[in-house]
Design a protein around this motif. Structure first.
Motif, PDB file in Angstrom:
ATOM      1  N   TYR A 210      28.555  25.700   8.876  1.00  0.00           N
ATOM      2  CA  TYR A 210      27.506  26.662   9.209  1.00  0.00           C
ATOM      3  C   TYR A 210      26.236  25.857   9.474  1.00  0.00           C
ATOM      4  N   PHE A 211      25.488  26.245  10.508  1.00  0.00           N
ATOM      5  CA  PHE A 211      24.291  25.488  10.884  1.00  0.00           C
ATOM      6  C   PHE A 211      23.170  26.462  11.242  1.00  0.00           C
ATOM      7  N   GLU A 212      21.946  26.105  10.853  1.00  0.00           N
ATOM      8  CA  GLU A 212      20.799  26.907  11.285  1.00  0.00           C
ATOM      9  C   GLU A 212      19.535  26.060  11.341  1.00  0.00           C
ATOM     10  N   ARG A 213      18.581  26.539  12.147  1.00  0.00           N
ATOM     11  CA  ARG A 213      17.241  25.954  12.187  1.00  0.00           C
ATOM     12  C   ARG A 213      16.274  26.983  11.636  1.00  0.00           C
ATOM     13  N   ARG A 214      15.335  26.506  10.793  1.00  0.00           N
ATOM     14  CA  ARG A 214      14.337  27.383  10.196  1.00  0.00           C
ATOM     15  C   ARG A 214      12.943  26.855  10.479  1.00  0.00           C
ATOM     16  N   ASP A 215      12.041  27.761  10.831  1.00  0.00           N
ATOM     17  CA  ASP A 215      10.610  27.481  10.916  1.00  0.00           C
ATOM     18  C   ASP A 215       9.945  28.459   9.953  1.00  0.00           C
ATOM     19  N   ASP A 216       9.246  27.941   8.944  1.00  0.00           N
ATOM     20  CA  ASP A 216       8.743  28.829   7.896  1.00  0.00           C
ATOM     21  C   ASP A 216       7.493  28.223   7.268  1.00  0.00           C
ATOM     22  N   VAL A 217       6.861  28.999   6.390  1.00  0.00           N
ATOM     23  CA  VAL A 217       5.674  28.516   5.669  1.00  0.00           C
ATOM     24  C   VAL A 217       6.088  28.236   4.221  1.00  0.00           C
ATOM     25  N   LEU A 218       5.388  28.794   3.261  1.00  0.00           N
ATOM     26  CA  LEU A 218       5.765  28.595   1.859  1.00  0.00           C
ATOM     27  C   LEU A 218       7.057  29.348   1.561  1.00  0.00           C
ATOM     28  N   PHE A 219       7.922  28.744   0.767  1.00  0.00           N
ATOM     29  CA  PHE A 219       9.277  29.255   0.625  1.00  0.00           C
ATOM     30  C   PHE A 219       9.857  28.774  -0.695  1.00  0.00           C
ATOM     31  N   GLN A 220      10.650  29.633  -1.344  1.00  0.00           N
ATOM     32  CA  GLN A 220      11.338  29.197  -2.552  1.00  0.00           C
ATOM     33  C   GLN A 220      12.620  29.989  -2.745  1.00  0.00           C
ATOM     34  N   THR A 221      13.552  29.402  -3.481  1.00  0.00           N
ATOM     35  CA  THR A 221      14.807  30.084  -3.793  1.00  0.00           C
ATOM     36  C   THR A 221      14.979  30.127  -5.303  1.00  0.00           C
ATOM     37  N   GLY A 222      15.831  31.051  -5.748  1.00  0.00           N
ATOM     38  CA  GLY A 222      16.266  31.038  -7.132  1.00  0.00           C
ATOM     39  C   GLY A 222      17.410  30.048  -7.299  1.00  0.00           C
ATOM     40  N   GLU A 223      17.842  29.868  -8.522  1.00  0.00           N
ATOM     41  CA  GLU A 223      18.963  28.969  -8.801  1.00  0.00           C
ATOM     42  C   GLU A 223      20.238  29.539  -8.184  1.00  0.00           C
ATOM     43  N   HIS A 224      20.979  28.710  -7.488  1.00  0.00           N
ATOM     44  CA  HIS A 224      22.213  29.130  -6.836  1.00  0.00           C
ATOM     45  C   HIS A 224      23.125  27.913  -6.667  1.00  0.00           C
ATOM     46  N   ALA A 225      24.361  28.171  -6.319  1.00  0.00           N
ATOM     47  CA  ALA A 225      25.291  27.113  -5.919  1.00  0.00           C
ATOM     48  C   ALA A 225      25.760  27.450  -4.509  1.00  0.00           C
ATOM     49  N   ILE A 226      26.100  26.423  -3.727  1.00  0.00           N
ATOM     50  CA  ILE A 226      26.460  26.626  -2.327  1.00  0.00           C
ATOM     51  C   ILE A 226      27.953  26.406  -2.158  1.00  0.00           C
ATOM     52  N   ASP A 227      28.590  27.334  -1.430  1.00  0.00           N
ATOM     53  CA  ASP A 227      30.003  27.207  -1.116  1.00  0.00           C
ATOM     54  C   ASP A 227      30.140  26.256   0.071  1.00  0.00           C
ATOM     55  N   GLY A 228      30.307  24.979  -0.231  1.00  0.00           N
ATOM     56  CA  GLY A 228      30.366  23.944   0.797  1.00  0.00           C
ATOM     57  C   GLY A 228      29.377  22.838   0.474  1.00  0.00           C
ATOM     58  N   HIS A 229      29.461  21.759   1.208  1.00  0.00           N
ATOM     59  CA  HIS A 229      28.538  20.635   1.045  1.00  0.00           C
ATOM     60  C   HIS A 229      27.296  20.912   1.899  1.00  0.00           C
ATOM     61  N   TYR A 230      26.131  20.787   1.284  1.00  0.00           N
ATOM     62  CA  TYR A 230      24.871  21.191   1.910  1.00  0.00           C
ATOM     63  C   TYR A 230      24.055  19.964   2.309  1.00  0.00           C
ATOM     64  N   LEU A 231      23.595  19.972   3.564  1.00  0.00           N
ATOM     65  CA  LEU A 231      22.661  18.954   4.045  1.00  0.00           C
ATOM     66  C   LEU A 231      21.461  19.650   4.655  1.00  0.00           C
ATOM     67  N   MET A 232      20.266  19.124   4.364  1.00  0.00           N
ATOM     68  CA  MET A 232      19.028  19.609   4.959  1.00  0.00           C
ATOM     69  C   MET A 232      18.258  18.413   5.504  1.00  0.00           C
ATOM     70  N   VAL A 233      17.714  18.552   6.717  1.00  0.00           N
ATOM     71  CA  VAL A 233      16.887  17.480   7.269  1.00  0.00           C
ATOM     72  C   VAL A 233      15.587  18.083   7.817  1.00  0.00           C
ATOM     73  N   LYS A 234      14.468  17.431   7.512  1.00  0.00           N
ATOM     74  CA  LYS A 234      13.161  17.881   7.998  1.00  0.00           C
ATOM     75  C   LYS A 234      12.964  17.385   9.429  1.00  0.00           C
ATOM     76  N   LEU A 235      12.383  18.257  10.250  1.00  0.00           N
ATOM     77  CA  LEU A 235      12.121  17.911  11.644  1.00  0.00           C
ATOM     78  C   LEU A 235      10.683  17.466  11.868  1.00  0.00           C
ATOM     79  N   ASN A 236       9.790  17.876  10.982  1.00  0.00           N
ATOM     80  CA  ASN A 236       8.375  17.536  11.195  1.00  0.00           C
ATOM     81  C   ASN A 236       7.764  17.045   9.876  1.00  0.00           C
ATOM     82  N   PRO A 237       6.756  16.188   9.950  1.00  0.00           N
ATOM     83  CA  PRO A 237       5.981  15.868   8.748  1.00  0.00           C
ATOM     84  C   PRO A 237       4.867  16.906   8.649  1.00  0.00           C
ATOM     85  N   LEU A 238       4.304  17.192   7.559  1.00  0.00           N
ATOM     86  CA  LEU A 238       4.585  16.675   6.227  1.00  0.00           C
ATOM     87  C   LEU A 238       4.780  17.886   5.346  1.00  0.00           C
TER      88      LEU A 238
END
Length: 304
Positions: free
Chosen positions: A35-63
């Motif tokens: 599964y793949f997605e691109r996100r553009d967002d401001v301040l953001f947070q999640t609760g505690e969770h586990a992911i079904d699958g191996h998760y990778l995240m990469v930043k596109l812009n600094p900072l």
């Protein structure tokens, strides 16, 4: 406390974690191994969770600055372009951005796919090592930007590109984000006979979706090894090779001048005529209608 395990491809699971929809995602394109997605967002947070699958995240812009918790360990991340986080399958995870998120891409990769690739690489009992987004990973950045472009362009290479990148990324995770005993082995070659079989298969199935697993099976190789040896043999990854075969077929059909452009598009595997015209022009330099007219003019000139 039991941590809820989320499958990002499940709309309800996704909505429970993200209040804002992604800019684009693979949801509508039937990419099964990832599964793949691109996100553009401001301040953001999640609760505690586990992911079904191996998760990778990469930043596109600094900072950006984020506080991430993986498997009970908390770190403050100063994220720059290319900063990459890896969370193994089923590992507890949460994140809170204290400085605007900006743009990022994320992927979840099916655990079965990763373990198949690990086995092909001779890695037994693979164990992923949680990694915070503190260092750049240019392989992940380049791969994710390629997938983002693919989705932005309407997924012209179909499911084949998703399957190819799933295995390439799985191999990268195994070699760079994991541990486990390694065996040896020599990579098999894609012989001329196998290549001939592949060409015959591709040319007789252009009107239908062509999957990586099917091509690998035709060559008698595993999907991961097939991806590697195919590029060595042809100079192109499988998804691009198949696209060029579709356009070659379209050129021949347009020269014969027997079918409408819409019928030619369907015959070479494009359900969307606009996508066919876009890819044809990208490879041939002119739209299909111009190409057909040029062929007619050449034929008339030859008769005269």
């Amino acid at each position: 406390m039991t941590v809820r395990k989320l499958d990002f491809r499940n709309p309800d699971h996704h909505a429970s974690l993200f209040s804002v929809a992604p800019v684009r995602s693979s949801t509508t394109h039937d990419w099964k191994a990832l599964y793949f997605e691109r996100r553009d967002d401001v301040l953001f947070q999640t609760g505690e969770h586990a992911i079904d699958g191996h998760y990778l995240m990469v930043k596109l812009n600094p900072l950006s600055i984020a506080e991430r918790r993986i498997d009970g360990r908390l770190r403050t991340e100063v994220q720059r372009r290319g900063s990459t986080a890896y969370v193994p399958n089923g590992c507890g995870h949460s994140v809170r951005y204290v400085r605007p998120l900006g743009s990022l891409c994320l992927m979840t990769l099916d655990d079965c796919t990763l373990r198949e690739v690990a086995d092909e690489l001779g890695v037994t009992r693979f164990a992923g090592v949680p990694t915070f987004a503190q260092e750049p990973d240019n392989f992940v950045l380049n791969a994710f930007e390629a997938l983002d472009r693919e989705l932005r362009n309407g997924n012209p290479h179909g499911v084949l590109i998703g399957e190819t990148y799933a295995r390439l990324v799985a191999a990268h995770i195994v070699t760079c984000y994991g541990k486990g005993p390694r065996g040896g082995g020599r990579m098999p070659a894609l012989t001329p006979v196998r290549m001939k079989w592949l060409d015959e298969y591709i040319e007789t199935h252009l009107a239908h979706p062509i999957t990586l697993e099917t091509l690998a099976r035709q060559a008698g190789l595993s999907p991961y090894y097939f991806t590697r040896v195919f590029k060595d043999a042809t100079g192109l990854p499988p998804y691009r090779y198949v696209l060029h075969k579709r356009i070659e077929f379209a050129c021949a059909a347009l020269r014969r001048d027997e079918l409408s452009i819409e019928s030619v598009a369907l015959a070479c595997g494009f359900s969307d005529n606009a996508q066919f015209s876009k890819q044809f022009k990208k490879i041939c330099g002119v739209p299909p209608s111009f190409y057909r007219m040029a062929c007619r003019r050449e034929e008339i000139a030859g008769i005269a």
